[in-house]
Design a protein around this motif. Structure first.
Motif, PDB file in Angstrom:
ATOM      1  N   ASP A 128       8.328  -9.071  -8.601  1.00 35.03           N
ATOM      2  CA  ASP A 128       7.392  -8.408  -8.894  1.00 35.03           C
ATOM      3  C   ASP A 128       6.943  -7.767  -7.519  1.00 35.03           C
ATOM      4  O   ASP A 128       6.716  -8.344  -6.666  1.00 35.03           O
ATOM      5  CB  ASP A 128       6.122  -8.907  -9.653  1.00 35.03           C
ATOM      6  N   LEU A 129       6.576  -6.370  -7.626  1.00 31.76           N
ATOM      7  CA  LEU A 129       5.632  -5.669  -6.707  1.00 31.76           C
ATOM      8  C   LEU A 129       4.722  -4.950  -7.253  1.00 31.76           C
ATOM      9  O   LEU A 129       4.608  -4.609  -8.296  1.00 31.76           O
ATOM     10  CB  LEU A 129       6.797  -4.711  -6.083  1.00 31.76           C
ATOM     11  N   VAL A 130       3.674  -5.085  -6.659  1.00 28.05           N
ATOM     12  CA  VAL A 130       2.206  -4.466  -6.945  1.00 28.05           C
ATOM     13  C   VAL A 130       1.984  -3.371  -5.926  1.00 28.05           C
ATOM     14  O   VAL A 130       1.561  -3.745  -4.908  1.00 28.05           O
ATOM     15  CB  VAL A 130       1.161  -5.468  -7.222  1.00 28.05           C
ATOM     16  N   PHE A 131       1.825  -2.313  -6.318  1.00 31.17           N
ATOM     17  CA  PHE A 131       1.582  -1.000  -5.487  1.00 31.17           C
ATOM     18  C   PHE A 131       0.248  -0.666  -5.610  1.00 31.17           C
ATOM     19  O   PHE A 131      -0.411  -0.534  -6.671  1.00 31.17           O
ATOM     20  CB  PHE A 131       2.551   0.071  -5.883  1.00 31.17           C
ATOM     21  N   LEU A 132      -0.537  -0.538  -4.541  1.00 33.95           N
ATOM     22  CA  LEU A 132      -1.785  -0.093  -4.552  1.00 33.95           C
ATOM     23  C   LEU A 132      -1.700   1.340  -4.073  1.00 33.95           C
ATOM     24  O   LEU A 132      -1.648   1.605  -2.768  1.00 33.95           O
ATOM     25  CB  LEU A 132      -2.658  -0.919  -3.432  1.00 33.95           C
ATOM     26  N   VAL A 133      -2.045   2.198  -4.697  1.00 33.97           N
ATOM     27  CA  VAL A 133      -1.852   3.628  -4.657  1.00 33.97           C
ATOM     28  C   VAL A 133      -3.136   4.267  -3.991  1.00 33.97           C
ATOM     29  O   VAL A 133      -4.077   4.315  -4.899  1.00 33.97           O
ATOM     30  CB  VAL A 133      -1.123   4.437  -5.617  1.00 33.97           C
ATOM     31  N   LYS A 134      -2.885   5.018  -2.927  1.00 33.12           N
ATOM     32  CA  LYS A 134      -4.255   5.437  -2.241  1.00 33.12           C
ATOM     33  C   LYS A 134      -4.591   6.844  -2.518  1.00 33.12           C
ATOM     34  O   LYS A 134      -4.773   7.653  -1.907  1.00 33.12           O
ATOM     35  CB  LYS A 134      -4.095   5.488  -0.633  1.00 33.12           C
ATOM     36  N   THR A 135      -4.380   7.088  -3.851  1.00 32.65           N
ATOM     37  CA  THR A 135      -4.651   8.599  -4.563  1.00 32.65           C
ATOM     38  C   THR A 135      -6.107   8.733  -4.614  1.00 32.65           C
ATOM     39  O   THR A 135      -6.833   7.754  -4.379  1.00 32.65           O
ATOM     40  CB  THR A 135      -4.174   8.790  -5.809  1.00 32.65           C
ATOM     41  N   LYS A 136      -6.609   9.989  -4.724  1.00 33.17           N
ATOM     42  CA  LYS A 136      -8.156  10.039  -4.923  1.00 33.17           C
ATOM     43  C   LYS A 136      -8.492   9.148  -5.927  1.00 33.17           C
ATOM     44  O   LYS A 136      -9.895   8.511  -5.439  1.00 33.17           O
ATOM     45  CB  LYS A 136      -8.415  11.336  -5.366  1.00 33.17           C
ATOM     46  N   THR A 137      -8.101   8.835  -7.009  1.00 36.37           N
ATOM     47  CA  THR A 137      -8.643   7.587  -7.848  1.00 36.37           C
ATOM     48  C   THR A 137      -7.460   6.681  -7.680  1.00 36.37           C
ATOM     49  O   THR A 137      -6.256   6.731  -8.006  1.00 36.37           O
ATOM     50  CB  THR A 137      -8.552   8.477  -9.163  1.00 36.37           C
ATOM     51  N   SER A 166       0.905  -1.143   0.052  1.00 39.55           N
ATOM     52  CA  SER A 166      -0.019  -0.078  -0.026  1.00 39.55           C
ATOM     53  C   SER A 166       1.013   1.381  -0.007  1.00 39.55           C
ATOM     54  O   SER A 166       1.938   1.190   0.754  1.00 39.55           O
ATOM     55  CB  SER A 166      -0.788   0.133   1.202  1.00 39.55           C
ATOM     56  N   ALA A 167       0.431   2.356  -0.888  1.00 34.31           N
ATOM     57  CA  ALA A 167       1.401   3.402  -0.762  1.00 34.31           C
ATOM     58  C   ALA A 167       0.498   4.546  -1.008  1.00 34.31           C
ATOM     59  O   ALA A 167      -0.513   4.765  -1.407  1.00 34.31           O
ATOM     60  CB  ALA A 167       2.248   3.221  -2.131  1.00 34.31           C
ATOM     61  N   ALA A 168       1.039   5.737  -0.426  1.00 33.92           N
ATOM     62  CA  ALA A 168       0.382   6.996  -0.301  1.00 33.92           C
ATOM     63  C   ALA A 168       0.592   7.878  -1.871  1.00 33.92           C
ATOM     64  O   ALA A 168      -0.362   8.344  -2.184  1.00 33.92           O
ATOM     65  CB  ALA A 168       0.848   7.849   0.789  1.00 33.92           C
ATOM     66  N   ALA A 169       1.715   7.495  -2.328  1.00 32.17           N
ATOM     67  CA  ALA A 169       2.020   8.221  -3.674  1.00 32.17           C
ATOM     68  C   ALA A 169       2.631   7.166  -4.711  1.00 32.17           C
ATOM     69  O   ALA A 169       3.180   6.038  -4.368  1.00 32.17           O
ATOM     70  CB  ALA A 169       2.975   9.432  -3.318  1.00 32.17           C
TER      71      ALA A 169
END
Ligand code: SF4
Length: 292
Positions: free
Chosen positions: A216-225, A179-182
């Motif tokens: 592999d890394l899969v980032f789930l980015v918590k941006t507005k979308t 999980s990532a913020a950006a």
């Protein structure tokens, strides 16, 4: 195998000229080493001590709580795909909600400022999970393994290497979800997670004899979308594997020797142990409540 040994010394020279005060647990090899523990130790050994040796409990950061709940939802989805169970968005959202509440009850409290922040965090996680299920990255095939815990003896390491992989795809690619913020920078992300990725490759090769085609890394980015971004690295060559094994062994040796000291840096911005850190002086041991 590297072992910590003590040699008989004259009484006058037995005491070292400098002691951290954290040496009652010195000369004790950990039972195993994981890439997460090694990275934490190498990042700041004193923070590692407070967290994993002295086990000083702190409130769970909201971002960590959200990440764990999202992780549990993805685990439920991947297990359902593996077992042929209910992998619908509704079932995955329910798994998320259950985990959000269970983790808060069992591992909390979470440092939400107020109920509004808690609700925003809960909804952010739901959106991220939905974005993953809608994305091309959502697992379509049956995975080879989900939440696989491996423990292997590795040449060059004094203790077994352990690792828990979120997902292993059919072609042996290990995938770790973050999980990532950006939005991450791919080159930086791969470098930042090198110990973890290469450890997974070493574990898979040792356990199965297969070299994964990528790490592999899969980032789930918590941006507005919310965004779902896969970062793939090539499998490690012999040099990268030796380098990571040496980093892991450096952590093992430091833990075995009881080497814990402040390492000020970017970690300090979000470290929860600043008070304990400021109180640290050589020769004044915090109370250890349990082993790492
Ligand atoms: S404040 Fe910085 S130096 Fe101190 S324990 Fe935390 S990360 Fe380490």
């Amino acid at each position: 195998m590297t072992t910590a040994t003590s040699t008989a010394a004259p009484a006058a020279t037995r005491e070292p000229p400098f002691t951290t005060g954290l040496t009652p647990w010195a000369q004790t090899l950990p039972q195993h080493i994981s890439p997460t523990a090694a990275k934490n130790y190498l990042g700041c050994s004193l923070r590692f001590y407070f967290e994993r040796v002295a086990c000083i409990r702190k409130q769970t950061p909201a971002a960590l709580h959200l990440g764990k709940a999202v992780h549990a939802a993805l685990q439920a989805f991947h297990l359902a795909r593996w077992r042929g169970g209910d992998d619908s968005p509704e079932a995955t959202a329910t798994a998320y909600e259950d985990a959000f509440h269970r983790l808060e009850r069992d591992e909390g409290p979470v440092n939400f400022k107020d109920d509004d922040e808690r609700e925003k965090c809960r909804l952010d996680g739901l959106r991220v999970v939905a974005a993953y299920l809608d994305s091309p990255e959502a697992m379509k095939e049956k995975p080879r393994a989900v939440e696989v815990l491996l423990k292997e003896d590795i040449p060059g390491l004094s203790v077994p290497l352990t690792g828990a992989m979120d997902l292993v795809e059919g072609n042996f690619t290990p995938v770790d979800f973050k999980s990532a913020a950006a939005k991450p920078d791919p080159a930086h992300a791969a470098f930042d997670h090198e110990i973890q990725l290469v450890s997974y490759q070493i574990l898979l090769e040792t356990a199965t004899g297969e070299t994964p085609p990528s790490l592999d890394l899969v980032f789930l980015v918590k941006t507005k979308t919310p965004q779902v971004i896969r970062v793939s690295s090539p499998p490690a060559d012999a040099h990268r594997k030796r380098r990571v094994t040496a980093l892991l062994e450096t952590a093992v040796e430091g833990i075995a020797a009881g080497r814990y000291h402040p390492q000020p840096g970017m970690y300090c911005s979000w470290c929860q142990y600043k008070n304990e850190c400021m109180a640290w002086l050589p020769g004044q041991a915090p109370t250890a409540r349990s082993a790492a």
